[in-house]
Design an enzyme around this catalytic site. Structure first.
Site, PDB file in Angstrom:
ATOM      1  N   ASP A 249       0.862  -1.189   0.000  1.00 27.76           N
ATOM      2  CA  ASP A 249       0.000   0.000   0.000  1.00 27.76           C
ATOM      3  C   ASP A 249       0.903   1.245   0.000  1.00 27.76           C
ATOM      4  O   ASP A 249       1.863   1.325   0.769  1.00 27.76           O
ATOM      5  CB  ASP A 249      -0.875  -0.029   1.267  1.00 27.76           C
ATOM      6  CG  ASP A 249      -1.913   1.077   1.260  1.00 27.76           C
ATOM      7  OD1 ASP A 249      -3.100   0.760   1.046  1.00 27.76           O
ATOM      8  OD2 ASP A 249      -1.530   2.248   1.482  1.00 27.76           O
TER       9      ASP A 249
ATOM     10  N   ASN B 198      -2.318  12.756  -3.533  1.00 32.34           N
ATOM     11  CA  ASN B 198      -3.357  13.221  -4.469  1.00 32.34           C
ATOM     12  C   ASN B 198      -3.761  14.660  -4.173  1.00 32.34           C
ATOM     13  O   ASN B 198      -3.880  15.473  -5.095  1.00 32.34           O
ATOM     14  CB  ASN B 198      -4.600  12.339  -4.315  1.00 32.34           C
ATOM     15  CG  ASN B 198      -4.625  11.214  -5.337  1.00 32.34           C
ATOM     16  OD1 ASN B 198      -3.977  11.282  -6.359  1.00 32.34           O
ATOM     17  ND2 ASN B 198      -5.363  10.161  -5.031  1.00 32.34           N
TER      18      ASN B 198
ATOM     19  N   HIS C  59      -4.798  14.604  -8.901  1.00 33.83           N
ATOM     20  CA  HIS C  59      -5.169  13.219  -9.208  1.00 33.83           C
ATOM     21  C   HIS C  59      -4.359  12.642 -10.367  1.00 33.83           C
ATOM     22  O   HIS C  59      -3.968  11.472 -10.364  1.00 33.83           O
ATOM     23  CB  HIS C  59      -6.674  13.171  -9.517  1.00 33.83           C
ATOM     24  CG  HIS C  59      -7.278  11.830  -9.277  1.00 33.83           C
ATOM     25  ND1 HIS C  59      -7.359  10.881 -10.254  1.00 33.83           N
ATOM     26  CD2 HIS C  59      -7.809  11.275  -8.149  1.00 33.83           C
ATOM     27  CE1 HIS C  59      -7.930   9.798  -9.764  1.00 33.83           C
ATOM     28  NE2 HIS C  59      -8.205  10.009  -8.484  1.00 33.83           N
TER      29      HIS C  59
ATOM     30  N   ASP D 213      -2.060   9.381 -10.499  1.00 40.56           N
ATOM     31  CA  ASP D 213      -2.089   8.252 -11.454  1.00 40.56           C
ATOM     32  C   ASP D 213      -0.687   7.904 -11.920  1.00 40.56           C
ATOM     33  O   ASP D 213      -0.300   6.731 -11.984  1.00 40.56           O
ATOM     34  CB  ASP D 213      -2.935   8.630 -12.685  1.00 40.56           C
ATOM     35  CG  ASP D 213      -4.419   8.498 -12.408  1.00 40.56           C
ATOM     36  OD1 ASP D 213      -4.776   8.026 -11.309  1.00 40.56           O
ATOM     37  OD2 ASP D 213      -5.224   8.873 -13.287  1.00 40.56           O
TER      38      ASP D 213
ATOM     39  N   GLU E 210      -4.768   2.285  -4.232  1.00 41.79           N
ATOM     40  CA  GLU E 210      -3.301   2.371  -4.194  1.00 41.79           C
ATOM     41  C   GLU E 210      -2.707   1.125  -3.540  1.00 41.79           C
ATOM     42  O   GLU E 210      -1.614   1.144  -3.002  1.00 41.79           O
ATOM     43  CB  GLU E 210      -2.841   3.670  -3.563  1.00 41.79           C
ATOM     44  CG  GLU E 210      -3.135   4.124  -2.176  1.00 41.79           C
ATOM     45  CD  GLU E 210      -4.057   3.416  -1.209  1.00 41.79           C
ATOM     46  OE1 GLU E 210      -5.010   2.749  -1.629  1.00 41.79           O
ATOM     47  OE2 GLU E 210      -3.793   3.557  -0.007  1.00 41.79           O
TER      48      GLU E 210
HETATM   49  N1  LIG Z   1      -4.770   9.206  -8.452  1.00 44.12           N
HETATM   50  C1  LIG Z   1      -5.436   8.144  -8.062  1.00 44.12           C
HETATM   51  N2  LIG Z   1      -5.803   8.026  -6.781  1.00 44.12           N
HETATM   52  C2  LIG Z   1      -6.454   6.929  -6.374  1.00 44.12           C
HETATM   53  C3  LIG Z   1      -6.758   5.886  -7.263  1.00 44.12           C
HETATM   54  N3  LIG Z   1      -7.392   4.912  -6.571  1.00 44.12           N
HETATM   55  C4  LIG Z   1      -7.496   5.339  -5.314  1.00 44.12           C
HETATM   56  N4  LIG Z   1      -6.916   6.550  -5.179  1.00 44.12           N
HETATM   57  C5  LIG Z   1      -6.771   7.384  -3.986  1.00 44.12           C
HETATM   58  O1  LIG Z   1      -5.926   6.740  -3.041  1.00 44.12           O
HETATM   59  C6  LIG Z   1      -6.204   7.348  -1.776  1.00 44.12           C
HETATM   60  C7  LIG Z   1      -6.107   6.295  -0.682  1.00 44.12           C
HETATM   61  O2  LIG Z   1      -6.134   6.943   0.506  1.00 44.12           O
HETATM   62  P1  LIG Z   1      -6.215   6.239   1.915  1.00 44.12           P
HETATM   63  O3  LIG Z   1      -6.905   4.900   1.752  1.00 44.12           O
HETATM   64  O4  LIG Z   1      -6.820   7.177   2.875  1.00 44.12           O
HETATM   65  O5  LIG Z   1      -4.772   5.902   2.318  1.00 44.12           O
HETATM   66  P2  LIG Z   1      -3.451   6.773   2.390  1.00 44.12           P
HETATM   67  O6  LIG Z   1      -3.711   8.222   2.230  1.00 44.12           O
HETATM   68  O7  LIG Z   1      -2.487   6.180   1.439  1.00 44.12           O
HETATM   69  O8  LIG Z   1      -2.988   6.533   3.852  1.00 44.12           O
HETATM   70  P3  LIG Z   1      -2.222   5.245   4.388  1.00 44.12           P
HETATM   71  O9  LIG Z   1      -2.555   4.133   3.503  1.00 44.12           O
HETATM   72  O10 LIG Z   1      -2.766   5.088   5.771  1.00 44.12           O
HETATM   73  O11 LIG Z   1      -0.785   5.604   4.392  1.00 44.12           O
HETATM   74  C8  LIG Z   1      -7.581   7.998  -1.896  1.00 44.12           C
HETATM   75  O12 LIG Z   1      -7.437   9.400  -1.848  1.00 44.12           O
HETATM   76  C9  LIG Z   1      -8.071   7.596  -3.271  1.00 44.12           C
HETATM   77  O13 LIG Z   1      -8.834   8.602  -3.898  1.00 44.12           O
HETATM   78  C10 LIG Z   1      -6.360   6.036  -8.638  1.00 44.12           C
HETATM   79  O14 LIG Z   1      -6.579   5.185  -9.490  1.00 44.12           O
HETATM   80  N5  LIG Z   1      -5.700   7.158  -8.978  1.00 44.12           N
END
Ligand SMILES: Nc1nc2c(ncn2[C@@H]2O[C@H](COP(=O)(O)OP(=O)(O)OP(=O)(O)O)[C@@H](O)[C@H]2O)c(=O)[nH]1
Length: 393
Positions: A253, A261, A266, A270, A297
């Site tokens: 992760d 982001n 965004h 990506d 992610e």
């Molecule tokens: N750019 C982009 N962002 C994505 C995609 N899929 C998911 N996300 C973003 O990934 C982020 C995941 O955030 P969280 O699950 O809160 O986790 P985190 O901020 O990485 O925090 P930790 O995992 O605790 O370190 C969210 O803001 C989603 O919008 C994608 O395909 N592209």
């Protein structure tokens, strides 16, 4: 550029299918030649009144080319059946030469039959030979011409030699026959090419659908569904396998990706995910490990024939590959570069695929809560030990 590639693929498919088709129909055609010559040779036993009478003196000569047709057809059939490489260029050339030799022999048969009074059936005999040849050889223009041209020429020459005149009607009939068989050959060949085009299009479509069904569109990695199928297979294989059947998986992760982001946008997010995916792919064992995007992610890696310790080595390689990319992450409170947390789980007998995933997930959870940017192994008591923690500088 793309079109050129498609054409090349079509050309290759066309050649391969043509080769298959010519071998298949040559087999049939050789059998026809063999049986046809036998029937003519033994015609008296079937119907003594048949109008293919050969007076004494001529009979031996007419039998010779018929025997030749029989022997050549049988020999080539035998070679086709037992040749180690039936689709080689040499076989193709041999078939073309065979068609010419068979045709010349049939010309001789026609000539001798004409000479011995079998004139009324010559046109029918030649037509049958031409039509069967057309059905068998239309995919290979050269083989067809080598077989048909001598036969058509023989009909005309024989008429000229044995009749003092040749009528306009005869000439028109010969021309009509030649045009008929050539137009039929072209039409059949058009259908053949069209069928290969359709097959090519269907294959391309199936390939595209397979990619869409199994690949993550952003990173090109296996999607969750495809990964699940492979994981189920790995569990099944390991469950039935005796001895060393160990395998492991990693769950990764990206740390503080929401902040990334929010900070960079965004689209940059990506592109960051693509780079993370590339780093993972470059660090795992090529042609052995399977990398997938679990969602958002989160990434997942299937590591066949790997213990938890081997998996830890690969986790380290992924961390350093990512670190070498030096992707800036100013909004992270872990470091100022993009990092990942990794959970490791090793399969053990009796474990289902979903249990293994949930073990990797809880090891990842532990890695997150131990400060991120590290890997953690799952231990059966669901109590990963702190000594396994390795922070990436
Ligand atoms: N750019 C982009 N962002 C994505 C995609 N899929 C998911 N996300 C973003 O990934 C982020 C995941 O955030 P969280 O699950 O809160 O986790 P985190 O901020 O990485 O925090 P930790 O995992 O605790 O370190 C969210 O803001 C989603 O919008 C994608 O395909 N592209």
């Amino acid at each position: 550029m793309f079109r050129r590639k498609v054409c090349k693929a079509f050309d290759l498919r066309y050649e391969q299918t043509r080769q298959h088709a010519i071998i298949m129909s040559a087999n049939w055609f050789l059998w026809v030649n063999l049986l046809f010559s036998i029937v003519i040779l033994v015609r008296y036993y079937f119907n003594p009144s048949v109008n293919l009478a050969i007076p004494a003196g001529h009979a031996d000569f007419s039998h010779l080319p018929l025997f030749a047709v029989m022997v050549i057809s049988a020999a080539v059939l035998y070679m086709l059946k037992y040749s180690p490489d039936r689709l080689s260029r040499n076989i193709w050339t041999m078939l073309r030469v065979t068609m010419l030799i068979l045709s010349l022999n049939w010309c001789l048969v026609l000539f001798l039959l004409f000479a011995s009074g079998g004139r009324p059936v010559i046109f029918a005999l030649a037509s049958i030979l031409l039509l069967t040849g057309l059905i068998a050889l239309y995919v290979d223009a050269l083989a067809w011409f080598l077989f048909s041209v001598p036969l058509q020429a023989a009909i005309i020459i024989t008429s000229l030699v044995f009749t003092s005149y040749i009528t306009v009607v005869n000439v028109l009939a010969y021309i009509a026959l030649a045009l008929l068989v050539e137009s039929a050959r072209r039409m059949l060949n058009t259908w053949f090419v069209l069928a290969i085009h359709r097959e090519q299009e269907n294959n391309d479509l199936i390939q595209r659908l397979e990619i869409q069904a199994n690949c993550d569109p952003l990173t090109g990695l296996a999607n969750r569904r495809a990964f699940q199928v492979m994981l189920d297979k790995a569990v099944q294989r390991a469950s039935f396998q005796q001895g060393d059947s160990t395998f492991s998986m990693l769950m990764l992760d990206v740390d503080k990706f929401k902040n990334y982001n929010d900070f960079y946008g965004h689209q940059a997010g990506d592109s960051c995910l693509i780079q993370v995916a590339e780093s993972i792919e470059n660090a795992v064992r090529a042609n052995l490990d399977l990398v997938g995007r679990f969602g958002g992610e989160e990434f997942i890696v299937l590591l066949p024939q790997a213990s938890a310790t081997d998996a830890a080595d690969i986790a380290k390689r992924i961390q350093s590959a990512l670190s070498m990319r030096n992707i800036e992450h100013m909004a992270s409170d872990v470091t100022n570069k993009v990092t990942v947390s990794i959970g490791i789980a090793e399969w053990s007998p009796g474990l289902t695929a979903s249990q293994l995933v949930s073990r990797a997930d809880s090891a990842l959870y532990y890695a997150k809560h131990s400060g991120r940017n590290q890997y953690q192994m799952f231990y059966p008591a669901n109590n990963p030990v702190k000594e396994q923690t390795v922070k990436q500088a």
